[in-house]
Design a protein around this motif. Sequence first.
Motif, PDB file in Angstrom:
ATOM      1  N   VAL A 146       0.862  -1.191   0.000  1.00 53.52           N
ATOM      2  CA  VAL A 146       0.000   0.000   0.000  1.00 53.52           C
ATOM      3  C   VAL A 146       0.897   1.239   0.000  1.00 53.52           C
ATOM      4  N   PHE A 147       0.524   2.275  -0.820  1.00 53.19           N
ATOM      5  CA  PHE A 147       1.321   3.489  -0.889  1.00 53.19           C
ATOM      6  C   PHE A 147       0.423   4.722  -0.820  1.00 53.19           C
ATOM      7  N   GLY A 148       0.992   5.772  -0.268  1.00 50.72           N
ATOM      8  CA  GLY A 148       0.328   7.064  -0.252  1.00 50.72           C
ATOM      9  C   GLY A 148      -0.766   7.162   0.782  1.00 50.72           C
ATOM     10  N   ARG A 149      -1.130   8.415   1.006  1.00 51.62           N
ATOM     11  CA  ARG A 149      -2.218   8.673   1.941  1.00 51.62           C
ATOM     12  C   ARG A 149      -3.522   8.049   1.442  1.00 51.62           C
ATOM     13  N   ASN A 150      -3.613   7.918   0.099  1.00 44.95           N
ATOM     14  CA  ASN A 150      -4.798   7.299  -0.502  1.00 44.95           C
ATOM     15  C   ASN A 150      -4.746   5.780  -0.498  1.00 44.95           C
ATOM     16  N   LYS A 151      -3.597   5.212   0.000  1.00 46.89           N
ATOM     17  CA  LYS A 151      -3.436   3.768   0.199  1.00 46.89           C
ATOM     18  C   LYS A 151      -3.736   2.955  -1.075  1.00 46.89           C
ATOM     19  N   ILE A 152      -3.025   3.294  -2.137  1.00 40.82           N
ATOM     20  CA  ILE A 152      -3.232   2.608  -3.407  1.00 40.82           C
ATOM     21  C   ILE A 152      -2.621   1.212  -3.388  1.00 40.82           C
ATOM     22  N   ILE A 153      -3.297   0.271  -4.024  1.00 43.69           N
ATOM     23  CA  ILE A 153      -2.774  -1.080  -4.243  1.00 43.69           C
ATOM     24  C   ILE A 153      -3.021  -1.442  -5.705  1.00 43.69           C
ATOM     25  N   TRP A 154      -2.281  -2.449  -6.214  1.00 47.04           N
ATOM     26  CA  TRP A 154      -2.507  -2.878  -7.598  1.00 47.04           C
ATOM     27  C   TRP A 154      -2.091  -4.330  -7.788  1.00 47.04           C
ATOM     28  N   ASN A 155      -2.580  -4.894  -8.880  1.00 50.52           N
ATOM     29  CA  ASN A 155      -2.209  -6.234  -9.310  1.00 50.52           C
ATOM     30  C   ASN A 155      -1.589  -6.183 -10.702  1.00 50.52           C
ATOM     31  N   ASP A 156      -0.555  -6.990 -10.924  1.00 48.05           N
ATOM     32  CA  ASP A 156       0.033  -7.221 -12.235  1.00 48.05           C
ATOM     33  C   ASP A 156      -0.095  -8.709 -12.545  1.00 48.05           C
ATOM     34  N   GLU A 157       0.258  -9.072 -13.755  1.00 49.12           N
ATOM     35  CA  GLU A 157       0.268 -10.483 -14.113  1.00 49.12           C
ATOM     36  C   GLU A 157       1.601 -10.863 -14.736  1.00 49.12           C
ATOM     37  N   PHE A 158       1.947 -12.135 -14.534  1.00 50.87           N
ATOM     38  CA  PHE A 158       3.102 -12.737 -15.200  1.00 50.87           C
ATOM     39  C   PHE A 158       2.566 -13.834 -16.100  1.00 50.87           C
ATOM     40  N   LEU A 159       2.914 -13.786 -17.376  1.00 49.68           N
ATOM     41  CA  LEU A 159       2.397 -14.732 -18.347  1.00 49.68           C
ATOM     42  C   LEU A 159       3.537 -15.518 -18.967  1.00 49.68           C
ATOM     43  N   ALA A 160       3.447 -16.846 -18.907  1.00 51.70           N
ATOM     44  CA  ALA A 160       4.440 -17.730 -19.521  1.00 51.70           C
ATOM     45  C   ALA A 160       3.736 -18.561 -20.582  1.00 51.70           C
ATOM     46  N   THR A 161       4.071 -18.301 -21.843  1.00 53.26           N
ATOM     47  CA  THR A 161       3.370 -18.983 -22.933  1.00 53.26           C
ATOM     48  C   THR A 161       4.110 -18.767 -24.239  1.00 53.26           C
ATOM     49  N   GLU A 162       3.787 -19.572 -25.262  1.00 56.70           N
ATOM     50  CA  GLU A 162       4.201 -19.286 -26.629  1.00 56.70           C
ATOM     51  C   GLU A 162       3.217 -18.246 -27.145  1.00 56.70           C
ATOM     52  N   ILE A 163       3.509 -16.988 -26.892  1.00 58.66           N
ATOM     53  CA  ILE A 163       2.497 -15.937 -26.932  1.00 58.66           C
ATOM     54  C   ILE A 163       1.815 -15.796 -28.280  1.00 58.66           C
ATOM     55  N   GLY A 164       2.514 -16.084 -29.364  1.00 64.38           N
ATOM     56  CA  GLY A 164       1.906 -15.920 -30.666  1.00 64.38           C
ATOM     57  C   GLY A 164       1.224 -17.156 -31.197  1.00 64.38           C
ATOM     58  N   GLN A 165       1.280 -18.265 -30.465  1.00 66.67           N
ATOM     59  CA  GLN A 165       0.809 -19.533 -31.016  1.00 66.67           C
ATOM     60  C   GLN A 165      -0.088 -20.295 -30.042  1.00 66.67           C
ATOM     61  N   VAL A 166      -0.918 -19.574 -29.308  1.00 70.18           N
ATOM     62  CA  VAL A 166      -1.920 -20.210 -28.445  1.00 70.18           C
ATOM     63  C   VAL A 166      -3.243 -19.480 -28.615  1.00 70.18           C
ATOM     64  N   GLY A 167      -4.336 -20.187 -28.325  1.00 70.97           N
ATOM     65  CA  GLY A 167      -5.648 -19.568 -28.393  1.00 70.97           C
ATOM     66  C   GLY A 167      -5.962 -19.080 -29.798  1.00 70.97           C
ATOM     67  N   THR A 168      -6.704 -17.993 -29.887  1.00 68.28           N
ATOM     68  CA  THR A 168      -6.929 -17.358 -31.183  1.00 68.28           C
ATOM     69  C   THR A 168      -5.598 -16.765 -31.622  1.00 68.28           C
ATOM     70  N   GLN A 169      -5.013 -17.369 -32.631  1.00 68.19           N
ATOM     71  CA  GLN A 169      -3.631 -17.017 -32.984  1.00 68.19           C
ATOM     72  C   GLN A 169      -3.517 -16.574 -34.434  1.00 68.19           C
ATOM     73  N   PHE A 170      -2.695 -15.574 -34.607  1.00 71.07           N
ATOM     74  CA  PHE A 170      -2.442 -14.975 -35.908  1.00 71.07           C
ATOM     75  C   PHE A 170      -1.040 -15.397 -36.323  1.00 71.07           C
ATOM     76  N   ASP A 171      -0.946 -16.203 -37.392  1.00 72.72           N
ATOM     77  CA  ASP A 171       0.346 -16.719 -37.832  1.00 72.72           C
ATOM     78  C   ASP A 171       1.078 -15.689 -38.682  1.00 72.72           C
ATOM     79  N   GLY A 172       2.304 -15.368 -38.266  1.00 72.94           N
ATOM     80  CA  GLY A 172       3.140 -14.467 -39.028  1.00 72.94           C
ATOM     81  C   GLY A 172       3.962 -15.198 -40.075  1.00 72.94           C
ATOM     82  N   LEU A 173       4.697 -14.434 -40.876  1.00 68.46           N
ATOM     83  CA  LEU A 173       5.425 -14.996 -42.008  1.00 68.46           C
ATOM     84  C   LEU A 173       6.689 -15.735 -41.592  1.00 68.46           C
ATOM     85  N   GLY A 174       7.131 -15.555 -40.369  1.00 66.95           N
ATOM     86  CA  GLY A 174       8.292 -16.284 -39.878  1.00 66.95           C
ATOM     87  C   GLY A 174       7.939 -17.594 -39.217  1.00 66.95           C
ATOM     88  N   HIS A 175       6.655 -17.966 -39.265  1.00 64.86           N
ATOM     89  CA  HIS A 175       6.201 -19.173 -38.565  1.00 64.86           C
ATOM     90  C   HIS A 175       6.400 -20.435 -39.400  1.00 64.86           C
TER      91      HIS A 175
END
Length: 378
Positions: A146-175
């Motif tokens: 928590v920071f500041g008199r307004n006591k701000i907090i936040w969440n981030d994410e860490f993502l480990a994946t083959e980011i361009g080749q999972v789920g709805t995926q758009f294949d590039g020309l180097g694939h």
Amino acid sequence: MASRDDKRQNGHERLSQLDSKGSDRRNFLKGTAAAAATGGAIMHELSHATPAAALEGAASEGAGLAPNRRKVATELFGENWWPSKWGAEDQAGAANHMGPAKTLEAVSRITNGTVYQIGRVYEAGMPLFGSRVFGLRIPGAPTGGVFGRNKIIWNDEFLATEIGQVGTQFDGLGHIGVEAGNAGDQNERRFYNGVPLSEMAGPYGLQKLGMEHVKPFFTPGVLIDIKGLKGGMLKAGTEVTVADLEAALERQGLSGDAITPGDAVVIRTGWGDLWMEDNARYNSGEPGIGVEAAEWLAEKDVCLVGADCWGIEVVPNPDADLAFPAHQILLTKHGIYLHENLVLDSIAEAEVWQFAYIFAPLPIKGATGSPGAPVAVA
């Protein structure tokens, strides 16, 4: 009725059962590699192995003999398939169609302003190709504060994946590329515009043909509803032919002339019905276009081909000597991008056959593909 969480858990269990059959997968890899190298039959029984083997295993294990592959590559590509019509230095391929004229043409397709999301939700339980992973973590609780008199907090994410080749995926020309010469020769492993792997390879990303070269897409889209034509989901291994494409267009009140250079064409096979419902079956093969239809679309000079399945093309291929040839025809030879694992039911049910296709690939330097949320605007 099973809850969404139950379905996801069942999907995890089915995938675990599939992955436990490691010996079957290894045998499939070896059989596919041998077929690709010697002209033998690629195994068509995919029920006990993920189809990643056909694409990713053959390249690594099947490098022993090259002559037959050179012959097949010549049949698919011809002798002189580069430089590109956009010049020997081009790295954008069919994204070069994007510009003011195509944007205005796409805008003319918008009649009521309805926006349809045609991409999948990215989540750990979705079907994943081969051994790819999708892992998201929220470090800390919260990540910061928590920071500041307004006591701000936040969440981030860490993502480990083959980011361009999972789920709805758009294949590039180097694939996707082709081994066009001696086995293992990095100078003869060619990608779009004839770029050799020796000039592309790098441990921290592709040195050429990375996603940073792809222009945003705002272009006319055309849906070809094969599921609607056939009255239901096609079976794995069913090839969508040119006759099928033309018949579906006719049913929709269109013709092949409705597809013009720079358009995005998306094909509904019904295979997406299995997404998060039967992941093992979804991964076991798929219906899709074959060589004939890929060449027909390439002749139309489209900028992109998409589908509601994981590879846009028929798996297993009816020609047992071929592994993912439509990828090579479209991406490698013509620079036409692929968009896989789309959700096309909503636009099909609304009979939105023509629309504005909008997608901005993530410009990740050196990446082979991109995640994202494509939309169709009617």
